[in-house]
Design a protein around this motif. Sequence first.
Motif, PDB file in Angstrom:
ATOM      1  N   LEU A  68       3.411  -3.733   5.147  1.00  0.00           N
ATOM      2  CA  LEU A  68       3.133  -3.486   3.737  1.00  0.00           C
ATOM      3  C   LEU A  68       2.886  -2.012   3.433  1.00  0.00           C
ATOM      4  O   LEU A  68       2.462  -1.661   2.346  1.00  0.00           O
ATOM      5  CB  LEU A  68       1.933  -4.324   3.281  1.00  0.00           C
ATOM      6  CG  LEU A  68       2.205  -5.825   3.142  1.00  0.00           C
ATOM      7  CD1 LEU A  68       0.903  -6.601   2.972  1.00  0.00           C
ATOM      8  CD2 LEU A  68       3.150  -6.108   1.970  1.00  0.00           C
ATOM      9  N   GLN A  69       3.165  -1.138   4.405  1.00  0.00           N
ATOM     10  CA  GLN A  69       3.013   0.303   4.217  1.00  0.00           C
ATOM     11  C   GLN A  69       4.274   0.853   3.553  1.00  0.00           C
ATOM     12  O   GLN A  69       5.335   0.944   4.164  1.00  0.00           O
ATOM     13  CB  GLN A  69       2.759   0.984   5.555  1.00  0.00           C
ATOM     14  CG  GLN A  69       2.830   2.490   5.565  1.00  0.00           C
ATOM     15  CD  GLN A  69       1.820   3.177   4.673  1.00  0.00           C
ATOM     16  OE1 GLN A  69       2.055   3.295   3.484  1.00  0.00           O
ATOM     17  NE2 GLN A  69       0.713   3.608   5.266  1.00  0.00           N
ATOM     18  N   LEU A  70       4.132   1.229   2.274  1.00  0.00           N
ATOM     19  CA  LEU A  70       5.276   1.721   1.505  1.00  0.00           C
ATOM     20  C   LEU A  70       5.550   3.201   1.729  1.00  0.00           C
ATOM     21  O   LEU A  70       6.620   3.699   1.383  1.00  0.00           O
ATOM     22  CB  LEU A  70       5.038   1.488   0.007  1.00  0.00           C
ATOM     23  CG  LEU A  70       4.863   0.050  -0.458  1.00  0.00           C
ATOM     24  CD1 LEU A  70       4.483   0.021  -1.929  1.00  0.00           C
ATOM     25  CD2 LEU A  70       6.128  -0.767  -0.204  1.00  0.00           C
ATOM     26  N   GLY A  71       4.565   3.928   2.271  1.00  0.00           N
ATOM     27  CA  GLY A  71       4.707   5.365   2.412  1.00  0.00           C
ATOM     28  C   GLY A  71       4.055   6.087   1.244  1.00  0.00           C
ATOM     29  O   GLY A  71       3.356   5.500   0.423  1.00  0.00           O
ATOM     30  N   PRO A  72       4.297   7.382   1.126  1.00  0.00           N
ATOM     31  CA  PRO A  72       3.611   8.186   0.110  1.00  0.00           C
ATOM     32  C   PRO A  72       4.101   7.912  -1.300  1.00  0.00           C
ATOM     33  O   PRO A  72       5.247   7.540  -1.521  1.00  0.00           O
ATOM     34  CB  PRO A  72       3.931   9.624   0.528  1.00  0.00           C
ATOM     35  CG  PRO A  72       5.210   9.520   1.296  1.00  0.00           C
ATOM     36  CD  PRO A  72       5.146   8.206   2.017  1.00  0.00           C
ATOM     37  N   ALA A  73       3.193   8.135  -2.255  1.00  0.00           N
ATOM     38  CA  ALA A  73       3.497   7.951  -3.673  1.00  0.00           C
ATOM     39  C   ALA A  73       3.744   9.286  -4.344  1.00  0.00           C
ATOM     40  O   ALA A  73       3.151  10.290  -3.980  1.00  0.00           O
ATOM     41  CB  ALA A  73       2.334   7.242  -4.358  1.00  0.00           C
ATOM     42  N   GLY A  74       4.646   9.318  -5.304  1.00  0.00           N
ATOM     43  CA  GLY A  74       4.737  10.454  -6.189  1.00  0.00           C
ATOM     44  C   GLY A  74       5.830  11.454  -5.900  1.00  0.00           C
ATOM     45  O   GLY A  74       6.913  11.128  -5.412  1.00  0.00           O
ATOM     46  N   VAL A  75       5.537  12.718  -6.185  1.00  0.00           N
ATOM     47  CA  VAL A  75       6.531  13.793  -6.163  1.00  0.00           C
ATOM     48  C   VAL A  75       7.128  13.962  -4.770  1.00  0.00           C
ATOM     49  O   VAL A  75       8.324  14.223  -4.636  1.00  0.00           O
ATOM     50  CB  VAL A  75       5.894  15.104  -6.662  1.00  0.00           C
ATOM     51  CG1 VAL A  75       6.888  16.259  -6.581  1.00  0.00           C
ATOM     52  CG2 VAL A  75       5.413  14.937  -8.102  1.00  0.00           C
ATOM     53  N   VAL A 103       0.832  -1.200   0.000  1.00  0.00           N
ATOM     54  CA  VAL A 103       0.000   0.000   0.000  1.00  0.00           C
ATOM     55  C   VAL A 103       0.872   1.257   0.000  1.00  0.00           C
ATOM     56  O   VAL A 103       1.747   1.413   0.853  1.00  0.00           O
ATOM     57  CB  VAL A 103      -0.930   0.017   1.239  1.00  0.00           C
ATOM     58  CG1 VAL A 103      -1.730   1.327   1.297  1.00  0.00           C
ATOM     59  CG2 VAL A 103      -1.872  -1.185   1.214  1.00  0.00           C
ATOM     60  N   ALA A 104       0.626   2.128  -0.950  1.00  0.00           N
ATOM     61  CA  ALA A 104       1.170   3.482  -0.944  1.00  0.00           C
ATOM     62  C   ALA A 104       0.012   4.429  -0.634  1.00  0.00           C
ATOM     63  O   ALA A 104      -1.146   4.009  -0.593  1.00  0.00           O
ATOM     64  CB  ALA A 104       1.800   3.817  -2.291  1.00  0.00           C
ATOM     65  N   GLU A 105       0.310   5.702  -0.413  1.00  0.00           N
ATOM     66  CA  GLU A 105      -0.755   6.617  -0.002  1.00  0.00           C
ATOM     67  C   GLU A 105      -0.576   7.977  -0.657  1.00  0.00           C
ATOM     68  O   GLU A 105       0.529   8.380  -1.014  1.00  0.00           O
ATOM     69  CB  GLU A 105      -0.760   6.777   1.523  1.00  0.00           C
ATOM     70  CG  GLU A 105       0.574   7.236   2.095  1.00  0.00           C
ATOM     71  CD  GLU A 105       0.726   6.972   3.591  1.00  0.00           C
ATOM     72  OE1 GLU A 105      -0.173   6.377   4.205  1.00  0.00           O
ATOM     73  OE2 GLU A 105       1.770   7.385   4.139  1.00  0.00           O
ATOM     74  N   SER A 106      -1.682   8.691  -0.798  1.00  0.00           N
ATOM     75  CA  SER A 106      -1.644  10.081  -1.258  1.00  0.00           C
ATOM     76  C   SER A 106      -1.593  10.990  -0.042  1.00  0.00           C
ATOM     77  O   SER A 106      -1.697  10.533   1.105  1.00  0.00           O
ATOM     78  CB  SER A 106      -2.891  10.386  -2.098  1.00  0.00           C
ATOM     79  OG  SER A 106      -4.043  10.457  -1.265  1.00  0.00           O
ATOM     80  N   GLN A 107      -1.471  12.301  -0.282  1.00  0.00           N
ATOM     81  CA  GLN A 107      -1.498  13.247   0.830  1.00  0.00           C
ATOM     82  C   GLN A 107      -2.789  13.094   1.624  1.00  0.00           C
ATOM     83  O   GLN A 107      -2.779  13.031   2.856  1.00  0.00           O
ATOM     84  CB  GLN A 107      -1.393  14.686   0.301  1.00  0.00           C
ATOM     85  CG  GLN A 107       0.016  15.175   0.053  1.00  0.00           C
ATOM     86  CD  GLN A 107       0.704  15.654   1.330  1.00  0.00           C
ATOM     87  OE1 GLN A 107       0.241  15.458   2.434  1.00  0.00           O
ATOM     88  NE2 GLN A 107       1.860  16.281   1.154  1.00  0.00           N
ATOM     89  N   ALA A 108      -3.922  13.054   0.921  1.00  0.00           N
ATOM     90  CA  ALA A 108      -5.215  12.987   1.607  1.00  0.00           C
ATOM     91  C   ALA A 108      -5.452  11.632   2.257  1.00  0.00           C
ATOM     92  O   ALA A 108      -6.227  11.517   3.208  1.00  0.00           O
ATOM     93  CB  ALA A 108      -6.344  13.301   0.633  1.00  0.00           C
ATOM     94  N   GLY A 109      -4.777  10.590   1.762  1.00  0.00           N
ATOM     95  CA  GLY A 109      -5.002   9.246   2.287  1.00  0.00           C
ATOM     96  C   GLY A 109      -4.035   8.827   3.370  1.00  0.00           C
ATOM     97  O   GLY A 109      -4.160   7.727   3.933  1.00  0.00           O
ATOM     98  N   LYS A 110      -3.057   9.676   3.685  1.00  0.00           N
ATOM     99  CA  LYS A 110      -2.056   9.303   4.678  1.00  0.00           C
ATOM    100  C   LYS A 110      -2.725   9.054   6.030  1.00  0.00           C
ATOM    101  O   LYS A 110      -3.525   9.850   6.501  1.00  0.00           O
ATOM    102  CB  LYS A 110      -1.014  10.414   4.813  1.00  0.00           C
ATOM    103  CG  LYS A 110       0.192  10.022   5.681  1.00  0.00           C
ATOM    104  CD  LYS A 110       1.256  11.102   5.645  1.00  0.00           C
ATOM    105  CE  LYS A 110       2.419  10.788   6.574  1.00  0.00           C
ATOM    106  NZ  LYS A 110       3.229   9.654   6.098  1.00  0.00           N
ATOM    107  N   GLY A 111      -2.379   7.941   6.646  1.00  0.00           N
ATOM    108  CA  GLY A 111      -2.970   7.551   7.913  1.00  0.00           C
ATOM    109  C   GLY A 111      -4.019   6.476   7.768  1.00  0.00           C
ATOM    110  O   GLY A 111      -4.477   5.913   8.772  1.00  0.00           O
ATOM    111  N   ALA A 112      -4.430   6.169   6.539  1.00  0.00           N
ATOM    112  CA  ALA A 112      -5.421   5.104   6.351  1.00  0.00           C
ATOM    113  C   ALA A 112      -4.856   3.752   6.768  1.00  0.00           C
ATOM    114  O   ALA A 112      -5.585   2.871   7.226  1.00  0.00           O
ATOM    115  CB  ALA A 112      -5.874   5.058   4.894  1.00  0.00           C
ATOM    116  N   LEU A 113      -3.546   3.575   6.625  1.00  0.00           N
ATOM    117  CA  LEU A 113      -2.839   2.382   7.088  1.00  0.00           C
ATOM    118  C   LEU A 113      -1.698   2.849   7.983  1.00  0.00           C
ATOM    119  O   LEU A 113      -0.977   3.781   7.633  1.00  0.00           O
ATOM    120  CB  LEU A 113      -2.296   1.578   5.906  1.00  0.00           C
ATOM    121  CG  LEU A 113      -1.671   0.216   6.231  1.00  0.00           C
ATOM    122  CD1 LEU A 113      -2.736  -0.754   6.739  1.00  0.00           C
ATOM    123  CD2 LEU A 113      -0.971  -0.370   4.998  1.00  0.00           C
TER     124      LEU A 113
END
Length: 637
Positions: free
Chosen positions: A284-291, A268-278
């Motif tokens: 399996l928490q990969l951390g944030p995705a993208g820039v 699982v990766a996460e967006s800014q708005a989704g951070k904290g869902a896991l």
Amino acid sequence: MSATVRLTMAQALVRYLSAQKMRDDDVNDESGNTLLPLFGGVFAIFGHGNVAGIGEALYRHRDQLPTYRAHNEQAMANAAIAYAKAHMRRRMMAVTTSIGPGATNLITSAALAHVNRLPVLLLPGDIFVSRAPDPVLQQLEDFGDGTASVNDCFRTVSRYFDRIVKPEQLLTALPRAMHVLTDATLCGPVTLALPQDVQTEAYDWPETFFAERIHTFRRMPPAPDDIAAAADALRKAKRPVLIAGGGTLYAKASDALREFAETHGVPVAESQAGKGALAWNHPLQLGPAGVSGSTAANALLAKADLVLAVGTRLQDFTTGSNTLYAHARMITLNVNGYDALKGGSVEIRADAQLGLESLSKALNQWHTGDAWRQRAEQAASSWRNTVDSVTSRRELPAGMLPYDGEIIGAVQRSTTDSTRKDIVVCAAGTLPAELEKLWRTEIPGGYHVEYGYSCMGYEIAGGLGVKMAKPDREVIVMLGDGSYLMLNAEIATSVMLGLKLIVIVLDNRGFGCINRLQQACGGEPFNNMLDDCLHGPDGAPFIDFAAHARAMGAEAEYVDNIVGLEQALVRARAARRTYLIAIDTDHRRTTEDGGCWWEVAVPEVSSSKSVQHARREYEMAKQQRQPGVTTGKTHGK
């Protein structure tokens, strides 16, 4: 003949709002009641356009629908939006202003709520429908349209807009407004423009209009065919990655997300708005995705053959300007059809929780290969070690200022066993990128960053709204000096209301984030840092943020290093009222680990050699960039 009651339009509106209730088994008051007012209150700044009408009505119902006074219209709307976000869109607030500048000060907040899919009821005063006193004080006159007012600006930034020109129009307008505010698909800002003469006009209202109404938050189930198509695509995948967005949190789907990841071995990766869902420490928490993403998430997304995007708008920061995983097949699970179609592959229009549960059931015992899961767990573990290394630095070489990552570490170390439920609030500049990479939260809602609109000035007002929603939680507002100077007066409101915030101002003397982006695009340092701006013979000012906060009634202090910050945080946590800590920071240093390419256009023609060089690099990056290639650099906001 049904009973009626004679009320002004404003009195009817306020009475109707007072009768709206919500029920959610996960939301209750201190007595354990699950039936609560839908509206937590009304923020109001009165003027001639609303004080005699809605102001009088709010006074009548002040025990059922509390009215809060703020110091700035945009700030109070931001606070109301943050209140709704902290309640996962289950509870909300209304905002009323006068006409003219009071009304237009809400426009930015309306756009913020629209972008972020967050509910807020905006009630700006409006001009006289009778036109008898035209032009009334603060009235804009359109030479070609006698019906226009500044409130027409709200049409573009509202999910639902109405101008109430007769009292009885509320009979249809208010139910429509409630539908938009409480519907997961339509959710966003509602504007009801209230002409000041009509606010005071009376009508015989049916008593039934004011009966208690209980709003439940319906979950949209997925279509079986969509689930079947998604399950088929997942079974064929060898390297799937799930991206959790804000819709995962708003659907309260964290348990379903964790169970899906564990059952099927999908990282699982996460967006800014989704951070904290896991939780941050899940294997399996990969951390944030993208820039502003982690090395773990971006490396696996670059190799993924399928991406399951749950409840995310797929903004450019999450997708690396649509290059990070454009090669992968997409499954989009989203309650909003507009967002669901962005993936261009398999769509599931559904509530995140029901969608994940149904998809898991359809997959039965399917599981990713052991090699992919092990690779994900190793990458996630390595990223956690990186975060430890960045945030654990306390002692710096002489003359070196700390940067955001080291300050984030100090704030998190100040958390004790009894304060594991801190909520961090932020919005713009460098900090959102650093917080997304480095902040750790184990509970949904512990990370409150407004990055859909990335609105400078949201932070302190947003922190106030969060504290109103979660008064038993420690709310920590982190912001730069630029955001502080844009909008800070709600420190005084927090003191007035007895709602304590911890505010940490990272002073880098300017707009450091955009200064770096400016130079990355070949520009010269110009008009961002205070020292690079036009100024008089005395030079750029040195601002005493602690003194400024104390002038508004807060406790405050300045510290000059990380150890001093740690000591100040102990005092801040023990304080009974809002406590501000100011610390100087280095705008040039950022967390180099993680990140990916972000498309920022560079001038095609310029006399500057550095801009010409940046343009060549930009064109080369666009030509050579293959989906999934990462640069390891983050430049920009």
